[in-house]
Design an enzyme around this catalytic site. Structure first.
Site, PDB file in Angstrom:
ATOM      1  N   ASN A 134     -15.640   6.189  -5.813  1.00  0.00           N
ATOM      2  CA  ASN A 134     -15.599   5.095  -6.788  1.00  0.00           C
ATOM      3  C   ASN A 134     -16.429   3.912  -6.310  1.00  0.00           C
ATOM      4  O   ASN A 134     -17.279   3.391  -7.031  1.00  0.00           O
ATOM      5  CB  ASN A 134     -14.140   4.683  -7.029  1.00  0.00           C
ATOM      6  CG  ASN A 134     -14.044   3.436  -7.891  1.00  0.00           C
ATOM      7  OD1 ASN A 134     -14.110   2.315  -7.404  1.00  0.00           O
ATOM      8  ND2 ASN A 134     -13.938   3.613  -9.191  1.00  0.00           N
ATOM      9  N   LYS A 158       0.863  -1.190   0.000  1.00  0.00           N
ATOM     10  CA  LYS A 158       0.000   0.000   0.000  1.00  0.00           C
ATOM     11  C   LYS A 158       0.891   1.228   0.000  1.00  0.00           C
ATOM     12  O   LYS A 158       2.052   1.161   0.441  1.00  0.00           O
ATOM     13  CB  LYS A 158      -0.883   0.022   1.256  1.00  0.00           C
ATOM     14  CG  LYS A 158      -2.140   0.857   1.091  1.00  0.00           C
ATOM     15  CD  LYS A 158      -3.211   0.111   0.325  1.00  0.00           C
ATOM     16  CE  LYS A 158      -4.414   0.985   0.051  1.00  0.00           C
ATOM     17  NZ  LYS A 158      -5.525   0.186  -0.505  1.00  0.00           N
TER      18      LYS A 158
HETATM   19  P1  NAD Z   1     -13.019   7.693  -3.113  1.00  0.00           P
HETATM   20  O1  NAD Z   1     -11.997   8.704  -2.749  1.00  0.00           O
HETATM   21  O2  NAD Z   1     -13.397   7.544  -4.541  1.00  0.00           O
HETATM   22  O3  NAD Z   1     -14.362   7.959  -2.274  1.00  0.00           O
HETATM   23  C1  NAD Z   1     -14.405   8.060  -0.876  1.00  0.00           C
HETATM   24  C2  NAD Z   1     -15.790   8.556  -0.485  1.00  0.00           C
HETATM   25  O4  NAD Z   1     -15.925   8.527   0.933  1.00  0.00           O
HETATM   26  C3  NAD Z   1     -16.084   9.985  -0.926  1.00  0.00           C
HETATM   27  O5  NAD Z   1     -17.439  10.084  -1.338  1.00  0.00           O
HETATM   28  C4  NAD Z   1     -15.877  10.768   0.357  1.00  0.00           C
HETATM   29  O6  NAD Z   1     -16.605  11.992   0.374  1.00  0.00           O
HETATM   30  C5  NAD Z   1     -16.422   9.784   1.359  1.00  0.00           C
HETATM   31  N1  NAD Z   1     -16.012  10.023   2.726  1.00  0.00           N
HETATM   32  C6  NAD Z   1     -14.784  10.308   3.194  1.00  0.00           C
HETATM   33  N2  NAD Z   1     -14.832  10.480   4.520  1.00  0.00           N
HETATM   34  C7  NAD Z   1     -16.123  10.270   4.895  1.00  0.00           C
HETATM   35  C8  NAD Z   1     -16.814  10.302   6.128  1.00  0.00           C
HETATM   36  N3  NAD Z   1     -16.177  10.582   7.264  1.00  0.00           N
HETATM   37  N4  NAD Z   1     -18.141  10.035   6.126  1.00  0.00           N
HETATM   38  C9  NAD Z   1     -18.789   9.755   4.989  1.00  0.00           C
HETATM   39  N5  NAD Z   1     -18.192   9.712   3.791  1.00  0.00           N
HETATM   40  C10 NAD Z   1     -16.874   9.985   3.754  1.00  0.00           C
HETATM   41  O7  NAD Z   1     -12.495   6.294  -2.518  1.00  0.00           O
HETATM   42  P2  NAD Z   1     -12.913   4.835  -2.955  1.00  0.00           P
HETATM   43  O8  NAD Z   1     -11.917   4.341  -3.935  1.00  0.00           O
HETATM   44  O9  NAD Z   1     -14.354   4.803  -3.261  1.00  0.00           O
HETATM   45  O10 NAD Z   1     -12.628   4.037  -1.596  1.00  0.00           O
HETATM   46  C11 NAD Z   1     -13.588   3.929  -0.551  1.00  0.00           C
HETATM   47  C12 NAD Z   1     -13.169   2.809   0.393  1.00  0.00           C
HETATM   48  O11 NAD Z   1     -13.081   1.588  -0.340  1.00  0.00           O
HETATM   49  C13 NAD Z   1     -11.808   2.990   1.064  1.00  0.00           C
HETATM   50  O12 NAD Z   1     -11.831   2.395   2.337  1.00  0.00           O
HETATM   51  C14 NAD Z   1     -10.884   2.191   0.154  1.00  0.00           C
HETATM   52  O13 NAD Z   1      -9.701   1.799   0.796  1.00  0.00           O
HETATM   53  C15 NAD Z   1     -11.783   1.036  -0.160  1.00  0.00           C
HETATM   54  N6  NAD Z   1     -11.419   0.289  -1.357  1.00  0.00           N
HETATM   55  C16 NAD Z   1     -11.343   0.885  -2.567  1.00  0.00           C
HETATM   56  C17 NAD Z   1     -11.024   0.118  -3.697  1.00  0.00           C
HETATM   57  C18 NAD Z   1     -11.003   0.708  -5.079  1.00  0.00           C
HETATM   58  O14 NAD Z   1     -10.889  -0.077  -6.025  1.00  0.00           O
HETATM   59  N7  NAD Z   1     -11.153   2.005  -5.259  1.00  0.00           N
HETATM   60  C19 NAD Z   1     -10.726  -1.245  -3.565  1.00  0.00           C
HETATM   61  C20 NAD Z   1     -10.835  -1.834  -2.295  1.00  0.00           C
HETATM   62  C21 NAD Z   1     -11.182  -1.058  -1.208  1.00  0.00           C
END
Ligand code: NAD
Length: 416
Positions: free
Chosen positions: A221, A106
């Site tokens: 996402n 990571k």
């Molecule tokens: P992103 O940056 O696209 O979106 C994050 C979202 O969470 C945004 O809408 C943001 O406004 C919101 N957010 C942040 N803090 C918040 C809070 N305190 N309360 C409510 N909403 C809040 O990120 P992502 O890629 O969608 O990732 C989201 C989660 O999924 C993370 O934990 C990430 O590690 C995990 N994840 C992502 C992927 C991937 O392929 N993108 C894969 C596995 C896990």
């Protein structure tokens, strides 16, 4: 006693619990409690006003016994080395549970990307890659997007790497735009994988999910695709969604097209037409069948776990539930689909992307979706059966499956 919210302390506590059930060899346990390698660096970035700002960056290669380290890069103002360590540990368990031939890694940068211009963001992304270029690569460590990073940032990082190395190597990074070798079906992959695990949960619990209610925290996402696919694939009624600015609610279900259009236009979900406001804390305790945390860590804690009314918690975010909240859910009989199983769809399609890059031969979206479904269903079944057999929580069961695979590779290599 106050709850320890340090993500790495939580990741280690989870491992310790599973190691005790497994009666894991103490030397193996000690090895798995720490990252194998980590890099800390400073990234100088020329800002638009001519000054140079220094950002702190990290890359952690937690364990690469099963293959090259794999894991996203997060840009966040609250990033810490312990968050990166925890996420790298969870990637190790995730690639093992999904049974893809990769290890766990990571990366992160302490920054607020919302305060950076596009040019500054590009220079920071290129600077990150310059700092890690000699430690990453198709056979060493393959970064990808995570919170606040996206396909465009991957494209800049790829270009920087290939410029430095003097050759094309698209598989050095995944989550790229399709025009540069990204996989069809990568953007919705994490959410799609999670949806498969919810579908399988409905099957094992004998619950009809059509028309069942759902709330989603986070609308990036993962969360926005989760909204789309929960409705389209499972027929769930998504009554509430939120982002860091607040949440919205509609008892008859939120229309995906309308909410996502509003989110695209304004950069946030609150005030989407025809919706009522709801706070993030209230969203988590709504009376819904399925709760999908899809934002950040430590959202379901000792403070609110008792009030959570969902029957199924599908952890699409990494680390949304603390060990104390886990105990409460276990007692209440909440079916938790643990993070490194629930959100393994992203890394699974990232692995498909590496395979396609290696062959320079690309699959269409339906083939990606079919292969993803098969991988996720198999992973779900392995964890569910382990939980039944050993009479442990799904999280412990996921650890048992993953630790066994990683430890086998380490033993075969003669490391322990
Ligand atoms: P992103 O940056 O696209 O979106 C994050 C979202 O969470 C945004 O809408 C943001 O406004 C919101 N957010 C942040 N803090 C918040 C809070 N305190 N309360 C409510 N909403 C809040 O990120 P992502 O890629 O969608 O990732 C989201 C989660 O999924 C993370 O934990 C990430 O590690 C995990 N994840 C992502 C992927 C991937 O392929 N993108 C894969 C596995 C896990």
């Amino acid at each position: 006693m106050t709850e320890n919210l340090n993500p790495f302390a939580i990741a280690q506590a989870q491992l310790d619990e599973a190691a005790a059930v497994l009666q894991l060899d103490p030397d193996m346990h000690a090895f798995l409690r720490e990252p194998m390698r980590e890099f800390h660096f400073t990234i100088p970035v020329r800002m638009d006003d001519g000054r140079t700002r220094i950002f702190r960056g990290f890359r952690v290669q937690y364990n690469d016994a099963r293959g090259p380290a794999k894991g996203g890069v997060r840009f966040h103002p609250d990033e810490t080395i312990d968050t990166v360590r925890a996420l790298a540990a969870w990637m190790t368990w995730k690639t093992a549970v999904a049974d893809v031939p990769l290890g766990g890694g990571k990366g992160g940068v302490i920054c607020n990307p919302r305060e950076l211009s596009r040019g500054e963001l590009e220079r920071l992304s290129r600077g990150y890659m310059r700092s890690v270029a000699r430690y990453v690569g198709l056979t060493q460590d393959v970064p990808a997007p995570d919170v606040n990073t996206n396909a465009q940032i991957m494209a800049w990082m790829l270009d920087e790497y290939e410029t430095l190395m003097g050759h094309h190597e698209p598989g050095v990074i995944t989550g790229k735009p399709q025009a540069l070798g990204g996989s069809a079906g990568r953007p919705p992959a994490t959410a799609m994988g999670g949806i498969v695990t919810i579908r399988e949960t409905g099957r094992v619990l004998n619950i009809d999910l059509r028309g069942a209610t759902c709330a989603i925290q986070g609308y990036g996402n993962v969360g926005s695709f989760a909204h789309k696919l929960a409705v389209e694939v499972l027929g769930l009624k998504v009554v509430a969604v939120s982002d860091e600015f607040g949440g919205i609610y509609h008892g008859d279900g939120l229309d995906y097209a309308a909410v996502s259009k509003h989110a695209r236009q304004t950069g946030r979900v609150p005030e989407a037409p025809g919706t009522e406001p709801i706070g993030n804390a209230d969203l988590l305790t709504l009376d819904v069948d399925v709760l999908i945390p899809a934002a950040i860590e430590n959202q379901l804690t000792a403070q609110n776990a008792d009030e959570v009314r969902a029957r199924i918690v599908a952890e699409m975010a990494n680390g949304p539930t603390t060990p104390e909240a886990d105990d409460v859910f276990e007692e209440k009989g909440v079916y938790v689909i643990p993070d490194f199983l629930c959100n393994a769809g992203g890394v699974t399609v990232s692995y498909f992307e590496m395979v396609q890059n290696a062959y320079q031969f690309y699959w269409d979206e339906s083939l990606v979706a079919e292969r993803l479904d098969k991988k996720m269903t198999t992973a779900f079944q392995a964890v569910h059966e382990m939980a039944q057999r050993k009479k442990v929580s799904n999280r412990v069961a996921a650890y048992l499956v993953a630790i066994d695979r990683v430890a086998t590779a380490m033993r075969l290599r003669g490391w322990v």
